[in-house]
Design a protein around this motif. Sequence first.
Motif, PDB file in Angstrom:
ATOM      1  N   ALA A  35     -41.040  41.228   9.288  1.00 14.44           N
ATOM      2  CA  ALA A  35     -42.148  41.227   8.342  1.00 14.44           C
ATOM      3  C   ALA A  35     -42.148  39.958   7.514  1.00 14.44           C
ATOM      4  O   ALA A  35     -41.093  39.388   7.226  1.00 14.44           O
ATOM      5  CB  ALA A  35     -42.059  42.446   7.420  1.00 14.44           C
ATOM      6  N   THR A  36     -43.337  39.509   7.150  1.00 14.31           N
ATOM      7  CA  THR A  36     -43.482  38.356   6.263  1.00 14.31           C
ATOM      8  C   THR A  36     -44.869  38.403   5.646  1.00 14.31           C
ATOM      9  O   THR A  36     -45.732  39.169   6.079  1.00 14.31           O
ATOM     10  CB  THR A  36     -43.284  37.036   7.036  1.00 14.31           C
ATOM     11  OG1 THR A  36     -43.282  35.938   6.109  1.00 14.31           O
ATOM     12  CG2 THR A  36     -44.385  36.824   8.071  1.00 14.31           C
ATOM     13  N   TYR A  37     -45.077  37.601   4.609  1.00 12.46           N
ATOM     14  CA  TYR A  37     -46.400  37.536   4.006  1.00 12.46           C
ATOM     15  C   TYR A  37     -47.350  36.791   4.933  1.00 12.46           C
ATOM     16  O   TYR A  37     -46.946  35.937   5.724  1.00 12.46           O
ATOM     17  CB  TYR A  37     -46.343  36.867   2.639  1.00 12.46           C
ATOM     18  CG  TYR A  37     -46.117  35.368   2.700  1.00 12.46           C
ATOM     19  CD1 TYR A  37     -47.180  34.484   2.637  1.00 12.46           C
ATOM     20  CD2 TYR A  37     -44.841  34.841   2.839  1.00 12.46           C
ATOM     21  CE1 TYR A  37     -46.993  33.118   2.720  1.00 12.46           C
ATOM     22  CE2 TYR A  37     -44.633  33.479   2.911  1.00 12.46           C
ATOM     23  CZ  TYR A  37     -45.710  32.626   2.854  1.00 12.46           C
ATOM     24  OH  TYR A  37     -45.514  31.280   2.944  1.00 12.46           O
ATOM     25  N   LEU A  38     -48.616  37.104   4.838  1.00  9.10           N
ATOM     26  CA  LEU A  38     -49.640  36.431   5.622  1.00  9.10           C
ATOM     27  C   LEU A  38     -50.060  35.183   4.861  1.00  9.10           C
ATOM     28  O   LEU A  38     -50.526  35.283   3.724  1.00  9.10           O
ATOM     29  CB  LEU A  38     -50.832  37.363   5.842  1.00  9.10           C
ATOM     30  CG  LEU A  38     -51.682  37.167   7.098  1.00  9.10           C
ATOM     31  CD1 LEU A  38     -50.834  37.300   8.339  1.00  9.10           C
ATOM     32  CD2 LEU A  38     -52.819  38.168   7.125  1.00  9.10           C
ATOM     33  N   PRO A  39     -49.903  33.986   5.424  1.00  5.87           N
ATOM     34  CA  PRO A  39     -50.137  32.747   4.684  1.00  5.87           C
ATOM     35  C   PRO A  39     -51.519  32.697   4.036  1.00  5.87           C
ATOM     36  O   PRO A  39     -52.525  33.083   4.643  1.00  5.87           O
ATOM     37  CB  PRO A  39     -49.986  31.659   5.751  1.00  5.87           C
ATOM     38  CG  PRO A  39     -49.105  32.268   6.787  1.00  5.87           C
ATOM     39  CD  PRO A  39     -49.472  33.724   6.808  1.00  5.87           C
ATOM     40  N   ASN A  40     -51.548  32.236   2.787  1.00  5.43           N
ATOM     41  CA  ASN A  40     -52.779  31.981   2.035  1.00  5.43           C
ATOM     42  C   ASN A  40     -53.604  33.244   1.801  1.00  5.43           C
ATOM     43  O   ASN A  40     -54.821  33.181   1.643  1.00  5.43           O
ATOM     44  CB  ASN A  40     -53.636  30.924   2.748  1.00  5.43           C
ATOM     45  CG  ASN A  40     -52.865  29.638   2.992  1.00  5.43           C
ATOM     46  OD1 ASN A  40     -52.152  29.152   2.110  1.00  5.43           O
ATOM     47  ND2 ASN A  40     -52.983  29.100   4.194  1.00  5.43           N
ATOM     48  N   THR A  41     -52.953  34.391   1.791  1.00  3.19           N
ATOM     49  CA  THR A  41     -53.625  35.654   1.499  1.00  3.19           C
ATOM     50  C   THR A  41     -52.733  36.482   0.599  1.00  3.19           C
ATOM     51  O   THR A  41     -51.628  36.081   0.242  1.00  3.19           O
ATOM     52  CB  THR A  41     -53.923  36.461   2.783  1.00  3.19           C
ATOM     53  OG1 THR A  41     -52.690  37.001   3.291  1.00  3.19           O
ATOM     54  CG2 THR A  41     -54.580  35.605   3.854  1.00  3.19           C
TER      55      THR A  41
END
Length: 453
Positions: A35-41
Amino acid sequence: MHSLNLYQSWNTTDPAWSVMDTSVDQIPPVSFFAATYLPNTRNFLIDGGTAIVRPNSKNQSTFYYDTLQDNWVKPTIKGDMPARRQQHTAVSDDQGRIWLWGGQSDMSTYGGPSIFYNTWTIINTQTWTVSNPQVQNSPSPRIDHTATMISNKYILIIGGVIYSHDVTDPTGQLTLNPVSMSSLLLFDIDNNRWINITAGGNIPAPRRGHSAVLSLDGKSVIVFGGGMPEDERTQMNDVFILELATMRWTAPSIKGVPPKPRRYHKAYLVDDFMLVTFGLSGDNTGFNDVNILSTSSWSWITQYTANVAWLSGNTSSTNGKVRSNTGNSTDYDPNSKVKENEHEVSTETRIKAGVIAGVVSGGVVILGGGIFLVLSVVIFKRKQNKSKKASNSNVVDPASIDQDSESTMTDFAYEHNSTIVQFQKPDNRSSIRFASQIEDGEHFYKPNAKTDE
């Protein structure tokens, strides 16, 4: 899925959890995903994991959670989908790319025999296309490691177990072997190459299923816990720091009562707090607690105090000096629909833009149940103040580094807020009994008879 409110203060005996109203039909039950954050969102993405699948299933296993709409989204991926796998890692960069590495596929992921991965899979979230770049001299496949993005230019791989030859087996069979925490991997994104690093100092014991977070100043990586590679019942709850400037391990003296030993937990930095949550004990019992490590006082504490100014991006404080004194009452509504550019990241090394929308507990297995838990941490965008790149004359070209297997990093440099940080040659002290060697691209292990500690 569960959400933890960071805009109000709470005690670890009664953390501010709430249950998210999401349909169980939106996403299959899954564990051991990346899992990771969705870039620029303000969204987060999960990929793969153990799930109930049909034999030879090719169903998509990549989803993201929209924190504004409060629902799961199955993106339309063009071309080949990422290979179904578990126990791998995912990290994001500032170009909208998600980097998947390592892991294994087996009966629980796609219905076939075990396959171990050592290649990169890149998901471009702007076009939702997948690429698999070819890299020479790739390391052995690995699972249960950590991956940390550094300055959006390098990915640091720490720990885990590797699928390689076992020197104690005269038949030369491939098997899962422990890897020394002094043997680190650094992937150079710009030059598409792996760099082997030998770390020194107070080297931690080998481990798998641990956590690793980049410090808010971007100068070190904090590692917590994990399990012994060859003893599933032995877990750890220690803390080690890897100083990136020297590639030396240190063990801070920490006050307070530490969390119970665990593996497959998750850890994230919020202001100067490192939150450690979930995980598995030595008898495979899941945890549902939240633990707080203050990185300013290096102590385990029980009280979380919301720093609304920091969360909202109105201060550059990263040590908790600017805090809300209103307790559970704040003037800022974390559930409000803010405009896209209202809050932005203050520096590249603070918690990433628009998120971390989800802090995902990827290793928690819920025994007897069909759902997984997600710690959703909503941090709105803050002002991004990227530094200018240093001139080429001030940065050592990684291509000039000798990649001989026995060498250590002596003059590798990367940019951090216009400051050039040098990796200096560490000493060869080791407090563990494993040392890694690399021969013809494979990793072998032998006892290290020369230990100082």
